[in-house]
Write a protein that holds these residues in place. Structure first.
Motif, PDB file in Angstrom:
ATOM      1  N   UNK A  54       0.832  -1.201   0.000  1.00 28.78           N
ATOM      2  CA  UNK A  54       0.000   0.000   0.000  1.00 28.78           C
ATOM      3  C   UNK A  54       0.870   1.256   0.000  1.00 28.78           C
ATOM      4  N   UNK A  55       1.974   1.204   0.712  1.00 30.89           N
ATOM      5  CA  UNK A  55       2.878   2.353   0.777  1.00 30.89           C
ATOM      6  C   UNK A  55       3.499   2.645  -0.578  1.00 30.89           C
ATOM      7  N   UNK A  56       3.609   1.620  -1.428  1.00 28.24           N
ATOM      8  CA  UNK A  56       4.226   1.794  -2.744  1.00 28.24           C
ATOM      9  C   UNK A  56       3.198   1.871  -3.872  1.00 28.24           C
ATOM     10  N   UNK A  57       1.930   2.112  -3.511  1.00 33.12           N
ATOM     11  CA  UNK A  57       0.968   2.470  -4.542  1.00 33.12           C
ATOM     12  C   UNK A  57      -0.172   1.515  -4.801  1.00 33.12           C
ATOM     13  N   UNK A  58      -0.260   0.408  -4.081  1.00 30.19           N
ATOM     14  CA  UNK A  58      -1.375  -0.519  -4.301  1.00 30.19           C
ATOM     15  C   UNK A  58      -2.703   0.142  -3.950  1.00 30.19           C
ATOM     16  N   UNK A  59      -3.696  -0.037  -4.801  1.00 32.99           N
ATOM     17  CA  UNK A  59      -5.033   0.468  -4.506  1.00 32.99           C
ATOM     18  C   UNK A  59      -5.668  -0.281  -3.348  1.00 32.99           C
ATOM     19  N   UNK A  60      -5.332  -1.551  -3.242  1.00 33.06           N
ATOM     20  CA  UNK A  60      -5.919  -2.447  -2.251  1.00 33.06           C
ATOM     21  C   UNK A  60      -5.057  -3.692  -2.223  1.00 33.06           C
ATOM     22  N   UNK A  61      -5.193  -4.512  -1.189  1.00 33.37           N
ATOM     23  CA  UNK A  61      -4.486  -5.785  -1.127  1.00 33.37           C
ATOM     24  C   UNK A  61      -5.481  -6.917  -0.917  1.00 33.37           C
ATOM     25  N   UNK A  62      -5.375  -7.931  -1.748  1.00 28.69           N
ATOM     26  CA  UNK A  62      -6.199  -9.123  -1.625  1.00 28.69           C
ATOM     27  C   UNK A  62      -5.510 -10.117  -0.699  1.00 28.69           C
ATOM     28  N   UNK A  63      -6.296 -10.769   0.151  1.00 24.74           N
ATOM     29  CA  UNK A  63      -5.737 -11.783   1.040  1.00 24.74           C
ATOM     30  C   UNK A  63      -5.740 -13.169   0.406  1.00 24.74           C
ATOM     31  N   UNK A  64      -6.518 -13.338  -0.660  1.00 29.26           N
ATOM     32  CA  UNK A  64      -6.565 -14.614  -1.373  1.00 29.26           C
ATOM     33  C   UNK A  64      -6.816 -14.325  -2.845  1.00 29.26           C
ATOM     34  N   UNK A  65      -6.257 -15.160  -3.720  1.00 26.76           N
ATOM     35  CA  UNK A  65      -6.357 -14.901  -5.152  1.00 26.76           C
ATOM     36  C   UNK A  65      -7.790 -14.949  -5.646  1.00 26.76           C
ATOM     37  N   UNK A  66      -8.618 -15.788  -5.033  1.00 23.88           N
ATOM     38  CA  UNK A  66      -9.995 -15.900  -5.528  1.00 23.88           C
ATOM     39  C   UNK A  66     -10.861 -14.697  -5.183  1.00 23.88           C
ATOM     40  N   UNK A  67     -10.295 -13.701  -4.486  1.00 23.44           N
ATOM     41  CA  UNK A  67     -11.000 -12.437  -4.267  1.00 23.44           C
ATOM     42  C   UNK A  67     -10.924 -11.528  -5.494  1.00 23.44           C
ATOM     43  N   UNK A  68     -10.053 -11.857  -6.449  1.00 24.45           N
ATOM     44  CA  UNK A  68      -9.796 -10.964  -7.583  1.00 24.45           C
ATOM     45  C   UNK A  68     -11.035 -10.706  -8.447  1.00 24.45           C
ATOM     46  N   UNK A  69     -11.807 -11.720  -8.877  1.00 25.05           N
ATOM     47  CA  UNK A  69     -12.957 -11.428  -9.750  1.00 25.05           C
ATOM     48  C   UNK A  69     -13.954 -10.482  -9.110  1.00 25.05           C
ATOM     49  N   UNK A  70     -14.223 -10.641  -7.827  1.00 27.30           N
ATOM     50  CA  UNK A  70     -15.146  -9.756  -7.139  1.00 27.30           C
ATOM     51  C   UNK A  70     -14.619  -8.330  -7.077  1.00 27.30           C
ATOM     52  N   UNK A  71     -13.300  -8.192  -6.835  1.00 28.42           N
ATOM     53  CA  UNK A  71     -12.731  -6.850  -6.741  1.00 28.42           C
ATOM     54  C   UNK A  71     -12.808  -6.131  -8.071  1.00 28.42           C
ATOM     55  N   UNK A  72     -12.397  -6.775  -9.153  1.00 30.21           N
ATOM     56  CA  UNK A  72     -12.416  -6.087 -10.453  1.00 30.21           C
ATOM     57  C   UNK A  72     -13.858  -5.835 -10.901  1.00 30.21           C
ATOM     58  N   UNK A  73     -14.807  -6.670 -10.515  1.00 27.59           N
ATOM     59  CA  UNK A  73     -16.200  -6.427 -10.853  1.00 27.59           C
ATOM     60  C   UNK A  73     -16.741  -5.188 -10.169  1.00 27.59           C
ATOM     61  N   UNK A  74     -16.337  -4.993  -8.906  1.00 29.68           N
ATOM     62  CA  UNK A  74     -16.837  -3.868  -8.123  1.00 29.68           C
ATOM     63  C   UNK A  74     -16.088  -2.575  -8.373  1.00 29.68           C
ATOM     64  N   UNK A  75     -14.775  -2.684  -8.636  1.00 30.08           N
ATOM     65  CA  UNK A  75     -13.943  -1.476  -8.701  1.00 30.08           C
ATOM     66  C   UNK A  75     -13.267  -1.291 -10.053  1.00 30.08           C
ATOM     67  N   UNK A  76     -13.394  -2.291 -10.952  1.00 31.24           N
ATOM     68  CA  UNK A  76     -12.719  -2.170 -12.230  1.00 31.24           C
ATOM     69  C   UNK A  76     -13.651  -2.324 -13.394  1.00 31.24           C
TER      70      UNK A  76
END
Length: 215
Positions: A193-215
């Motif tokens: 986060x300090x180096x520019x991440x918008x957010x951090x996922x704790x598990x890879x299978x969170x990715x589809x939900x994140x990009x659906x909501x924020x991407x």
């Protein structure tokens, strides 16, 4: 918002940290150098190989850095028989993502190393583009990502880098792209986060939900 998802390989898609650390330590032992401790070796994962060994052994001459890199390659590609494996969720997540987004890989691995693991995992058909550290500048320089953007025809503002190190976050920022961290890899969430991440996922299978909501 996003058309292109650009993934780091080691530590983000692949459970490969233990093999990389073991090969770095074996390379040092071959040259009768003190083996780097596991945690120190983990911190250079994501860099190109020469950059990684230079950071681990900054006082050595360039010729020994090249020798270390050569010994690492021999261990990783030939001597160490352990296979890097995709994280369990990767295949299930990538196949539906590939229907909605262009997917690419930007990695500190060599082309030979990436192709070896593409063959072993069968993941290669899911990716539209890839760049390796022996083909262009290593992360965090933006050129690796810029070449992927050029090849896919996607604007930096429509791309998202997903990775587990600050080098991934900085590469994205240097190219004008967004970045998403994963907390299960080499660098912790606070650092990402300090180096520019918008957010951090704790598990890879969170990715589809994140990009659906924020991407």
């Amino acid at each position: 918002m996003y058309q292109l998802l650009v993934f780091d390989w080691d530590g983000t898609l692949m459970d490969s940290e233990a093999k990389i650390v073991a090969c770095l330590q074996a390379a040092a032992s071959d040259l009768e150098l003190q083996e780097p401790p596991e945690e120190r070796a983990r911190q250079v994962i994501g860099l190109g190989l020469l950059e990684a060994v230079t950071r681990l052994f900054p006082d050595l001459p360039d010729s020994q850095h090249r020798s270390l890199a050569d010994r690492y390659r021999e261990h990783f590609l030939v001597l160490n028989k352990a296979r890097s494996r995709p994280l369990p969720e990767v295949r299930a997540v990538h196949e539906p993502l590939s229907a909605d987004y262009l997917l690419a890989v930007a990695t500190g691995k060599s082309r030979r190393g990436l192709e070896k693991e593409h063959d072993e995992t069968g993941l290669k058909p899911l990716f539209h583009s890839s760049r390796c550290a022996d083909e262009t500048f290593s992360k965090p320089h933006p050129q690796m990502l810029q070449e992927i953007l050029h090849e896919t025809g996607v604007n930096a503002a429509r791309s998202l880098v997903i990775g587990d190190t600050e080098f991934d976050m900085l590469m994205a920022a240097n190219a004008g792209a967004a970045a998403l961290g994963v907390s299960y890899g080499v660098h912790d969430s606070e650092r990402l986060l300090r180096h520019g991440a918008l957010h951090c996922l704790d598990a890879f299978d969170e990715l589809p939900g994140w990009v659906s909501n924020y991407g």
